[in-house]
Design an enzyme around this catalytic site. Structure first.
Site, PDB file in Angstrom:
ATOM      1  N   SER A  64      86.714  54.375  32.221  1.00  0.00           N
ATOM      2  CA  SER A  64      85.948  55.904  32.232  1.00  0.00           C
ATOM      3  C   SER A  64      85.308  55.515  30.950  1.00  0.00           C
ATOM      4  O   SER A  64      85.947  55.842  30.047  1.00  0.00           O
ATOM      5  CB  SER A  64      86.343  57.107  33.108  1.00  0.00           C
ATOM      6  OG  SER A  64      86.908  56.473  34.017  1.00  0.00           O
TER       7      SER A  64
HETATM    8  N1  SAH Z   1      91.029  55.198  35.524  1.00  0.00           N
HETATM    9  C1  SAH Z   1      90.308  53.903  35.587  1.00  0.00           C
HETATM   10  C2  SAH Z   1      89.151  54.708  36.287  1.00  0.00           C
HETATM   11  C3  SAH Z   1      88.536  53.313  36.910  1.00  0.00           C
HETATM   12  S1  SAH Z   1      86.945  53.431  37.528  1.00  0.00           S
HETATM   13  C4  SAH Z   1      90.739  53.341  33.932  1.00  0.00           C
HETATM   14  O1  SAH Z   1      90.932  54.133  33.864  1.00  0.00           O
HETATM   15  O2  SAH Z   1      89.716  52.418  34.043  1.00  0.00           O
HETATM   16  C5  SAH Z   1      87.817  54.089  39.136  1.00  0.00           C
HETATM   17  C6  SAH Z   1      88.525  52.869  40.126  1.00  0.00           C
HETATM   18  O3  SAH Z   1      88.850  54.216  41.349  1.00  0.00           O
HETATM   19  C7  SAH Z   1      88.293  51.851  40.506  1.00  0.00           C
HETATM   20  O4  SAH Z   1      89.155  50.542  39.961  1.00  0.00           O
HETATM   21  C8  SAH Z   1      87.654  51.987  42.135  1.00  0.00           C
HETATM   22  O5  SAH Z   1      88.080  50.224  42.177  1.00  0.00           O
HETATM   23  C9  SAH Z   1      89.239  52.600  42.597  1.00  0.00           C
HETATM   24  N2  SAH Z   1      89.071  53.118  44.050  1.00  0.00           N
HETATM   25  C10 SAH Z   1      88.065  53.912  44.379  1.00  0.00           C
HETATM   26  N3  SAH Z   1      87.770  53.922  45.386  1.00  0.00           N
HETATM   27  C11 SAH Z   1      89.730  54.255  45.667  1.00  0.00           C
HETATM   28  C12 SAH Z   1      90.411  54.774  46.839  1.00  0.00           C
HETATM   29  N4  SAH Z   1      89.823  54.776  47.888  1.00  0.00           N
HETATM   30  N5  SAH Z   1      91.729  54.010  46.448  1.00  0.00           N
HETATM   31  C13 SAH Z   1      92.137  53.845  45.187  1.00  0.00           C
HETATM   32  N6  SAH Z   1      91.391  53.677  44.111  1.00  0.00           N
HETATM   33  C14 SAH Z   1      89.763  53.536  45.058  1.00  0.00           C
END
Ligand code: SAH
Length: 214
Positions: A64
């Site tokens: 993000s």
């Molecule tokens: N907090 C992260 C944001 C990554 S983007 C950072 O700082 O980099 C959001 C993430 O949520 C992605 O990696 C995606 O694979 C994950 N995601 C989406 N649906 C999910 C679920 N049901 N359970 C766990 N992770 C999930």
């Protein structure tokens, strides 16, 4: 990966930008100073790691914007020792910021390669969150209840299991909406049956999807 004066200087600039955009909690700005964001990106992106931009992190996912991480963290109002569940470990950057704030962090990621990569980097930084490979919709009933829940992907609706795993008085920060844009919401669990819901503007996240992917 190495932290250098150049990266430290770039970090200070980013922190000033975050302050100008309304991130006033000094503890959060300090956490941004102590977690090198370039460790979480491919070497090719390291030079831009401290600009306010999202980047590809593999498996079709993105880390993000720093502002989004800071904004969600500020809404979460983290206190030392808070037990926090994060959905979407992704790169592990948000997880590390929560650890730097002294929280006890539990984080779930549904993509195995991302889960493993984040684990390696976070360990190198010396933080000790509990990282799980699984479906965040289910939460972690074994470790519930949580003081706070932060969801870092766009959810179509409030996941019921996650509300059940939140303490009374606890808060959940969650971007809600289908498609490219979501409304950032703060859900406060007032009682077993009542939720207070507040809105904090439009953001853009990758979708929260069901089931884990090996
Ligand atoms: N907090 C992260 C944001 C990554 S983007 C950072 O700082 O980099 C959001 C993430 O949520 C992605 O990696 C995606 O694979 C994950 N995601 C989406 N649906 C999910 C679920 N049901 N359970 C766990 N992770 C999930």
């Amino acid at each position: 990966m190495q932290d250098t004066f150049k990266y430290k200087g770039m970090r200070k600039k980013l922190i000033n930008e975050l302050r100008d955009k309304g991130i006033g909690q000094e503890s959060i700005l300090k956490a941004f100073d102590s977690v090198p964001r370039h460790y979480f990106l491919d070497n090719a992106f390291a030079e831009q790691a401290y600009s306010n931009m999202p980047f590809q992190i593999g498996s079709g996912q993105t880390i993000s914007h720093p502002y989004t991480v800071a904004f969600q963290t500020q809404l979460l109002d983290v206190n030392r020792g808070d037990k926090i569940l994060e959905i979407g470990t992704g790169s592990g950057f948000q997880t590390s910021i929560l650890c730097a704030l002294g929280a006890k962090v539990f984080s779930i990621e549904r993509h195995k390669p991302l889960h493993l990569k984040a684990k390696t980097i976070i360990q190198k930084l010396g933080f000790t969150p509990r990282l799980s490979f699984g479906d965040g919709y289910k939460g972690l009933p074994l470790y519930a209840p949580f003081d706070k829940v932060i969801i870092t992907c766009g959810a179509p609706k409030i996941p019921k299991d996650l509300v059940d795993q939140l303490k009374i008085g606890g808060v959940m920060i969650i971007p809600i909406g289908e498609g490219d844009e979501q409304e950032m919401k703060r859900i406060t669990k007032i009682s077993e049956t009542d939720l207070e819901i507040e809105e904090f503007g439009v953001f853009s996240f990758v979708p929260m999807l069901e089931k884990r992917v090996k």
